[in-house]
Design an enzyme around this catalytic site. Structure first.
Site, short mmCIF file in Angstrom:
data_model
loop_
_atom_site.label_atom_id
_atom_site.label_comp_id
_atom_site.label_asym_id
_atom_site.label_seq_id
_atom_site.Cartn_x
_atom_site.Cartn_y
_atom_site.Cartn_z
N ARG A 14 -39.48 2.09 12.25
CA ARG A 14 -39.94 1.04 11.34
C ARG A 14 -39.25 -0.26 11.71
O ARG A 14 -38.26 -0.28 12.45
CB ARG A 14 -39.62 1.39 9.88
CG ARG A 14 -38.13 1.39 9.52
CD ARG A 14 -37.97 1.34 8.00
NE ARG A 14 -36.59 1.46 7.53
CZ ARG A 14 -35.73 0.44 7.42
NH1 ARG A 14 -36.08 -0.77 7.83
NH2 ARG A 14 -34.52 0.64 6.94
N ASN B 264 -30.18 -5.34 13.66
CA ASN B 264 -29.77 -5.97 12.40
C ASN B 264 -29.53 -7.47 12.57
O ASN B 264 -30.43 -8.19 12.99
CB ASN B 264 -28.55 -5.26 11.82
CG ASN B 264 -28.91 -4.40 10.62
OD1 ASN B 264 -29.66 -4.84 9.76
ND2 ASN B 264 -28.40 -3.19 10.56
N GLU C 144 -32.36 -6.69 1.02
CA GLU C 144 -32.15 -7.16 2.40
C GLU C 144 -32.81 -8.53 2.60
O GLU C 144 -33.50 -9.04 1.73
CB GLU C 144 -32.75 -6.16 3.40
CG GLU C 144 -31.76 -5.22 4.05
CD GLU C 144 -30.89 -5.90 5.10
OE1 GLU C 144 -30.96 -7.14 5.24
OE2 GLU C 144 -30.13 -5.18 5.79
N ASP D 262 -23.85 -5.34 9.32
CA ASP D 262 -25.27 -5.29 8.94
C ASP D 262 -25.89 -6.67 9.18
O ASP D 262 -25.92 -7.15 10.29
CB ASP D 262 -25.38 -4.83 7.48
CG ASP D 262 -26.76 -4.28 7.15
OD1 ASP D 262 -27.75 -4.79 7.67
OD2 ASP D 262 -26.85 -3.35 6.33
N ASN E 166 -36.94 -3.61 10.94
CA ASN E 166 -35.72 -3.84 10.17
C ASN E 166 -35.50 -5.34 10.03
O ASN E 166 -36.40 -6.06 9.62
CB ASN E 166 -34.52 -3.12 10.78
CG ASN E 166 -33.42 -2.88 9.77
OD1 ASN E 166 -33.70 -2.56 8.61
ND2 ASN E 166 -32.17 -3.01 10.17
#
Length: 295
Positions: free
Chosen positions: A101, A149, A17, A199, A103
């Site tokens: 959490r 995202n 990522e 995403d 991202n």
């Protein structure tokens, strides 16, 4: 528009990522969230330096100080000294929400760091979007987010583009660079008929959006002014996570992918899952911004 696609690193990342290009050094930073790694890939040598941490890391962005990075760990933002691998806490995030959490995260042109959160059990509307300002102030900007995202800003910094993945939409917010205030939001991309889910995201010099398809084996290019898809870049993997422009002329689109959660049959079909790819494009991208030293 896209000339060729190549695998530049068979990383086999669990959840690759957050690619971010440092034009000063020619290094591509990225993370393996579930592998708990910050990576620095040198396209010239093919070397991929790994810094292994003791918890998940969801985003990395260089600061104006070339030796220092900012990283988003599960419950906070930290400085990371690249040479010594020393971590220094900047601010905690959602300590009262143990199932959340961090991202995706990115820096705006003013030097602020934006970071989103999500629920690890994928419960909806448990996350948020935050901004770490250059004076150190940490502010919640959006609430009731499911999976925070993709982020991108247009070249004139009049708009911020944002993806909350389960909504299957890209929103464009009016944006004030001097204050970081978000104004009216409008839908500019409808992903509901696409393969997979939206995403990570980046933007090119023409103002077109490049969106990674989780579960859709591609990156697509969109005109946010018309809600029209312009191009698909097919990849030999199932889960495409994010992308950013790099290279000397910013015409190399680096693409991260993942292999987490895939079955043995899927991994046999897509053995390059978790790899780092590069697509050569005919349009240049926007240069990644760096976090201000003053934070």
């Amino acid at each position: 528009m896209t000339e060729k696609i190549e695998l530049v690193l068979d990383a086999k990342a669990e959840l690759g990522e957050g690619p971010c290009w440092d034009a000063r050094t020619g290094i591509l930073y990225w993370v393996d969230i579930e592998g708990e790694k910050v990576c620095a890939f040198n396209p010239t040598t093919g070397e991929n330096k790994e810094i292994v941490l003791d918890q998940q890391v969801s985003a990395v962005v260089p600061t104006l100080n070339k030796d220092k990075l900012i990283v988003a760990l599960e419950k906070g933002l930290f400085y990371l000294q690249e040479q010594t691998e020393e971590l220094q806490l900047i601010t905690e995030i959602e300590r009262n929400l143990p199932d959340n959490r961090t991202n995706d995260g990115k820096c705006d042109a003013y030097g602020r760091f934006w970071i989103g959160t999500m629920n690890k059990k994928e419960e909806k509307e448990q996350g948020a979007l935050y901004c770490l300002d250059t004076n150190g102030e940490f502010t919640k900007k959006l609430d009731n987010i499911s999976t925070s995202n993709g982020l991108a800003w247009d070249k004139n910094n009049n708009y911020m583009y944002y993806i909350d993945t389960p909504t299957q939409k890209v929103l464009r917010y009016e944006f004030a660079l001097d204050t970081a205030i978000l104004g009216k939001a409008v839908e500019v991309v409808d992903f509901s008929d696409e393969e997979g889910f939206p995403d990570g995201m980046t933007i090119d010099q023409e103002g077109m959006l490049w969106i990674a398809h989780w579960g859709g084996s591609k990156v697509s290019r969109w005109n946010p002014n018309t809600n029209k898809k312009l191009e698909d870049i097919e990849l030999p993997v199932l889960n495409v996570t994010s992308c950013t422009f790099g290279g000397g002329n910013l015409q190399e689109l680096y693409i991260t992918t993942a292999r987490t959660g895939m079955s043995e049959e899927q991994l046999e079909k897509y053995p390059l899952s978790g790899g780092l790819f590069k697509a050569t494009t005919k349009v240049a991208g926007m240069q990644s911004a760096f976090v201000a030293d003053s934070i």
